[in-house]
Design an enzyme around this catalytic site. Structure first.
Site, PDB file in Angstrom:
ATOM      1  N   ASP A 164       0.665  -1.227  -0.112  1.00  0.00           N
ATOM      2  CA  ASP A 164       0.115   0.233  -0.185  1.00  0.00           C
ATOM      3  C   ASP A 164       0.806   1.644   0.049  1.00  0.00           C
ATOM      4  O   ASP A 164       1.807   1.314   0.632  1.00  0.00           O
ATOM      5  CB  ASP A 164      -0.727  -0.141   1.030  1.00  0.00           C
ATOM      6  CG  ASP A 164      -1.922  -1.344   1.375  1.00  0.00           C
ATOM      7  OD1 ASP A 164      -2.444  -1.847   0.335  1.00  0.00           O
ATOM      8  OD2 ASP A 164      -2.158  -1.135   2.503  1.00  0.00           O
ATOM      9  N   ARG A 165       0.508   2.078  -0.745  1.00  0.00           N
ATOM     10  CA  ARG A 165       1.289   3.467  -0.309  1.00  0.00           C
ATOM     11  C   ARG A 165       2.034   4.300   0.628  1.00  0.00           C
ATOM     12  O   ARG A 165       3.213   4.350   0.861  1.00  0.00           O
ATOM     13  CB  ARG A 165      -0.065   4.499  -1.004  1.00  0.00           C
ATOM     14  CG  ARG A 165       0.362   5.947  -1.390  1.00  0.00           C
ATOM     15  CD  ARG A 165       0.210   7.447  -1.525  1.00  0.00           C
ATOM     16  NE  ARG A 165       0.384   8.563  -1.927  1.00  0.00           N
ATOM     17  CZ  ARG A 165       0.179   8.830  -2.927  1.00  0.00           C
ATOM     18  NH1 ARG A 165      -0.577   8.170  -4.020  1.00  0.00           N
ATOM     19  NH2 ARG A 165       1.553  10.315  -3.250  1.00  0.00           N
TER      20      ARG A 165
END
Length: 295
Positions: free
Chosen positions: A138-139
């Protein structure tokens, strides 16, 4: 690296096999790759002579497979980014990803991604490959992202992912103090109704399994070691929140930003069987400063 080439010597056990069977079954070259070799400038050779996949092999013959040159997507712009490389060889590249950086470009127009930084790295070193991310984070999750430098390597690693033989270890800081030292969370995960981002535990979801162990307990939060047996989107975040221990900083799943401004999750280790060297590769990435501070 203009054209990827592999060379194998045929053993007695492969006597009489067609080249097609040898490549598909023994070397796990995909059918699509064989088609591309034929139609896009690759080559199949035995003892340095061009052959077709119908060639019947004999012990001692030298098989050479030249894969066609890869085409880099025209829609992915290379961007010069600082890369913390934690492992590299001729086939794979592992990066310790920082926070606030998606693994691949967003379809909503993200300005930078790790993949674009890797593409720039390839181009500056003459590596003619497009992006093949073996895993994604995830970011705002930090840690190890593994890239294959060619499609063949990506295909073989994807099979390992599907078989569950790639060992992925994580460290997380969660709200609360788990009542048990270690355990297993087996709850199906699916998309939350009405959201394109959020996931949840739901009977209609996919089977998901997370192993956890409490490493250290603080006043009102804990350091937890986790291992994924499956690889669902947001799996650790969803499973920990479901058990009542959302990750620090993870406001999407019930955490808050009082101590850290992102989900406190780091991919700290990745272990796999190297499909070309036959060695076990163990990669580690140290905790980032924001999580170290809380420990």
């Amino acid at each position: 690296m203009d054209q990827l080439k592999f060379v194998w010597t045929i053993a007695q056990k492969d006597d009489g096999k067609t080249l097609r069977t040898f490549l598909l079954k023994d070397k796990m070259v995909s059918r699509q790759a064989l088609t591309d070799i034929k139609n896009k400038g690759g080559a199949l050779m035995v003892n340095d002579e061009l052959v077709t996949v119908r060639h019947k092999l004999q012990p001692g013959e030298i098989v050479t497979v030249c894969f066609p040159k890869e085409e880099v997507s025209e829609y992915m712009e290379p961007i010069a980014l600082p890369l913390d490389i934690v492992y590299e060889d001729d086939h794979f590249l592992a990066i310790n990803k920082v926070s606030d950086l998606p693994t691949i470009p967003s379809r909503f127009g993200s300005t930078e991604s790790l993949a674009q930084g890797v593409l720039h790295y390839y181009q500056t070193r003459g590596i003619s490959s497009t992006i093949h991310a073996v895993n994604r984070l995830d970011r705002n999750t930090t840690g190890i992202v593994l890239f294959a430098k060619h499609r063949y390597g990506h295909s073989l690693m994807s099979k390992q992912l599907q078989a569950g033989t790639i060992d992925k270890g994580y460290l997380a800081l969660c709200h609360g103090i788990p009542s048990v030292q270690q355990g297993v969370i087996e709850e199906p995960i699916g998309r939350k109704e009405g959201s394109i981002i959020e996931r949840c535990v739901t009977g209609e979801g996919q089977y998901s399994k997370t192993l956890f162990e409490v490493i250290e307990r603080f006043d009102d939060y804990s350091l937890v070691k986790l291992k994924l047996e499956t690889g669902r989107t947001h799996q650790i975040r969803v499973h920990m929140a479901f058990k009542g221990y959302p990750l620090l900083g993870d406001d999407l799943y019930g955490g808050n930003h009082q101590m850290i401004d992102r989900q406190a999750l780091h991919s700290t280790s990745l272990t796999f069987h190297h499909p070309f060297t036959e060695m076990i590769v163990e990669i580690e990435a140290p905790l980032p400063k924001d999580m170290k501070r809380l420990i």
